[in-house]
Write a protein that holds these residues in place. Structure first.
Motif, short mmCIF file in Angstrom:
data_model
loop_
_atom_site.label_atom_id
_atom_site.label_comp_id
_atom_site.label_asym_id
_atom_site.label_seq_id
_atom_site.Cartn_x
_atom_site.Cartn_y
_atom_site.Cartn_z
N ASP A 1 -5.46 -2.08 0.39
CA ASP A 1 -6.44 -1.18 -0.23
C ASP A 1 -6.28 -1.22 -1.74
OD1 ASP A 1 -4.74 1.14 -1.24
OD2 ASP A 1 -4.17 1.14 0.88
N ILE A 2 -7.28 -0.73 -2.46
CA ILE A 2 -7.34 -0.82 -3.91
C ILE A 2 -6.13 -0.17 -4.58
CG2 ILE A 2 -8.80 1.22 -4.25
CD1 ILE A 2 -9.13 -2.08 -6.19
N ASP A 3 -5.66 0.94 -4.05
CA ASP A 3 -4.50 1.62 -4.65
C ASP A 3 -3.24 0.77 -4.53
OD1 ASP A 3 -6.02 3.83 -5.43
OD2 ASP A 3 -5.66 4.87 -3.52
N THR A 4 -3.04 0.15 -3.36
CA THR A 4 -1.89 -0.72 -3.15
C THR A 4 -1.98 -1.93 -4.07
OG1 THR A 4 -1.76 0.01 -0.85
CG2 THR A 4 -0.58 -2.03 -1.42
N LEU A 5 -3.17 -2.52 -4.19
CA LEU A 5 -3.36 -3.65 -5.08
C LEU A 5 -3.02 -3.28 -6.52
CD1 LEU A 5 -6.67 -5.23 -3.77
CD2 LEU A 5 -4.45 -6.36 -3.94
N GLU A 6 -3.49 -2.13 -6.96
CA GLU A 6 -3.21 -1.69 -8.33
C GLU A 6 -1.73 -1.43 -8.53
OE1 GLU A 6 -3.61 -0.62 -12.36
OE2 GLU A 6 -4.54 -2.05 -11.02
N ASP A 7 -1.08 -0.81 -7.54
CA ASP A 7 0.37 -0.58 -7.64
C ASP A 7 1.12 -1.92 -7.74
OD1 ASP A 7 -0.04 2.16 -7.47
OD2 ASP A 7 0.56 2.30 -5.35
N GLN A 8 0.72 -2.89 -6.94
CA GLN A 8 1.38 -4.20 -6.98
C GLN A 8 1.12 -4.90 -8.31
OE1 GLN A 8 0.55 -6.71 -3.62
NE2 GLN A 8 1.51 -5.30 -2.17
N ARG A 9 -0.12 -4.80 -8.81
CA ARG A 9 -0.47 -5.42 -10.09
C ARG A 9 0.37 -4.80 -11.22
NH1 ARG A 9 -3.57 -5.01 -14.59
NH2 ARG A 9 -4.11 -2.86 -14.13
N ARG A 10 0.47 -3.47 -11.22
CA ARG A 10 1.28 -2.78 -12.24
C ARG A 10 2.74 -3.19 -12.15
NH1 ARG A 10 -0.84 2.45 -11.29
NH2 ARG A 10 -2.63 2.66 -12.64
#
Length: 160
Positions: free
Chosen positions: A119-128
């Motif tokens: 999901d988008i939140d997990t993707l953003e957490d991983q990107r960060r």
């Protein structure tokens, strides 16, 4: 499947202005290009307030819009180009191409459309986390593209 392409745009945003200041994108072979953008006069607010953006730097170091648009046409024709999905990327691309009276030769899509298992939140957490782990400054567009490339590689979407 062809190698996914990625793009990140840094921008100036004040009460009276929103325009791109730098852009980075990936090529099919995994290399990246980064460009400082010389702003169009129509983008600049009448009061001259650009917050912490250095207009002299953009004007001295920036690439003219027509040159940048030509390069994007060469590098990204008929592509879907993936972005982090958190910035006003489509508005900025439309502004960039609109300033020279052209349409973008590519379509923008959020990374969540490429990496559908997270999901988008997990993707953003991983990107960060990748940005932190790699010591990348988030305000540099090439670092944003690099983080997206690492995310895609981690999901098995890239070689190497």
């Amino acid at each position: 499947m062809s190698t996914p392409r990625f793009l990140d745009i840094e921008y100036c945003q004040t009460d009276d202005a929103l325009f791109p200041t730098a852009i980075a994108w990936s090529l099919g072979d995994g290399r990246m290009k980064t460009v400082i953008i010389a702003p169009d006069d129509d983008w600049l607010p009448a009061d001259g307030d650009l917050g912490d953006v250095d207009l002299n730097y953009l004007e001295e170091q920036g690439v003219p819009l027509l040159e940048l648009v030509r390069e994007l046409h060469q590098d990204l024709p008929d592509q879907t180009v993936y972005v982090d999905g958190f910035d006003p990327d489509e508005i900025l691309i439309d502004k960039l191409f609109g300033a020279v009276g052209q349409e973008p030769p590519f379509e923008i899509a959020p990374i969540a459309e490429l990496i559908t298992g997270l999901d988008i939140d997990t993707l953003e957490d991983q990107r960060r986390q990748l940005m932190i782990d790699e010591g990348l400054e988030p305000q540099l567009p090439e670092n944003g593209v690099y983080a997206l490339l690492l995310l895609a590689r981690g999901e098995g979407l890239l070689d190497g």
